[in-house]
Design an enzyme around this catalytic site. Sequence first.
Site, mmCIF file in Angstrom:
data_model
loop_
_atom_site.group_PDB
_atom_site.id
_atom_site.type_symbol
_atom_site.label_atom_id
_atom_site.label_comp_id
_atom_site.label_asym_id
_atom_site.label_seq_id
_atom_site.Cartn_x
_atom_site.Cartn_y
_atom_site.Cartn_z
ATOM 1 N N PHE A 93 0.846 -1.194 0.000
ATOM 2 C CA PHE A 93 0.000 0.000 0.000
ATOM 3 C C PHE A 93 0.882 1.245 0.000
ATOM 4 C CE2 PHE A 93 -3.323 2.631 2.413
ATOM 5 C CZ PHE A 93 -4.156 2.765 1.315
ATOM 6 N N THR A 137 2.081 5.200 0.165
ATOM 7 C CA THR A 137 1.781 6.367 0.999
ATOM 8 C C THR A 137 0.816 7.329 0.306
ATOM 9 O OG1 THR A 137 3.911 6.131 2.101
ATOM 10 C CG2 THR A 137 2.810 8.265 2.309
ATOM 11 N N LEU A 146 -6.836 8.289 1.158
ATOM 12 C CA LEU A 146 -7.859 7.658 1.992
ATOM 13 C C LEU A 146 -8.117 8.484 3.246
ATOM 14 C CD1 LEU A 146 -9.641 5.084 2.137
ATOM 15 C CD2 LEU A 146 -7.800 4.057 3.499
ATOM 16 N N GLU A 181 -7.679 11.731 3.539
ATOM 17 C CA GLU A 181 -8.420 12.925 3.113
ATOM 18 C C GLU A 181 -9.890 12.595 2.887
ATOM 19 O OE1 GLU A 181 -6.760 16.382 0.956
ATOM 20 O OE2 GLU A 181 -5.473 14.824 0.065
ATOM 21 N N GLY A 196 -8.131 20.510 0.653
ATOM 22 C CA GLY A 196 -7.014 20.140 1.502
ATOM 23 C C GLY A 196 -5.875 21.127 1.312
ATOM 24 N N HIS A 250 3.819 7.081 7.916
ATOM 25 C CA HIS A 250 3.394 5.771 7.410
ATOM 26 C C HIS A 250 4.177 4.756 8.228
ATOM 27 C CE1 HIS A 250 2.007 3.518 3.551
ATOM 28 N NE2 HIS A 250 1.789 2.808 4.646
ATOM 29 N N ARG A 271 -7.883 21.406 6.305
ATOM 30 C CA ARG A 271 -8.733 21.736 5.165
ATOM 31 C C ARG A 271 -9.262 23.155 5.358
ATOM 32 N NH1 ARG A 271 -9.359 17.523 2.093
ATOM 33 N NH2 ARG A 271 -11.015 18.463 0.861
#
Length: 128
Positions: free
Chosen positions: A32, A34, A40, A42, A61, A68, A112
């Site tokens: 997976f 970064t 995800l 966000e 954003g 991570h 945000r």
Amino acid sequence: MGPSIGLRGQATVRVTGDRTAQALGSGDLAVFGTPAMVALMEAAAVRALSGSLAEGETTVGTRIEVSHLAATPVGMEVRAEAELTAVEGRKLIFTIVAHDERQKIGEGLHQRMIVARDRFLAKLARGN
């Protein structure tokens, strides 16, 4: 009234080949990536705001700080959660965390800004 502290949202995704570090150019391993984890996180923040913005408003954003912490293999599900922890005028600050099926894999802060959708798009079209 607007968004209030304590709002929570989550988003879930299964790790597929197109979400790996290798596919996204952020590394050469099929784990997976970064950038996928950030997206995800966000998405979880956006979902936390669902129904709390005035008509014509949206958020963009503007800052993210993440760690991570662990690798997640293809096929595993990842869940991100966001909690609104501060509201400073139009600025919204979230605590964000991500878990796979085994452990916490990421954490951080996300900022945000509330914007007027039409005004934002008009400014963008003008090149400002």
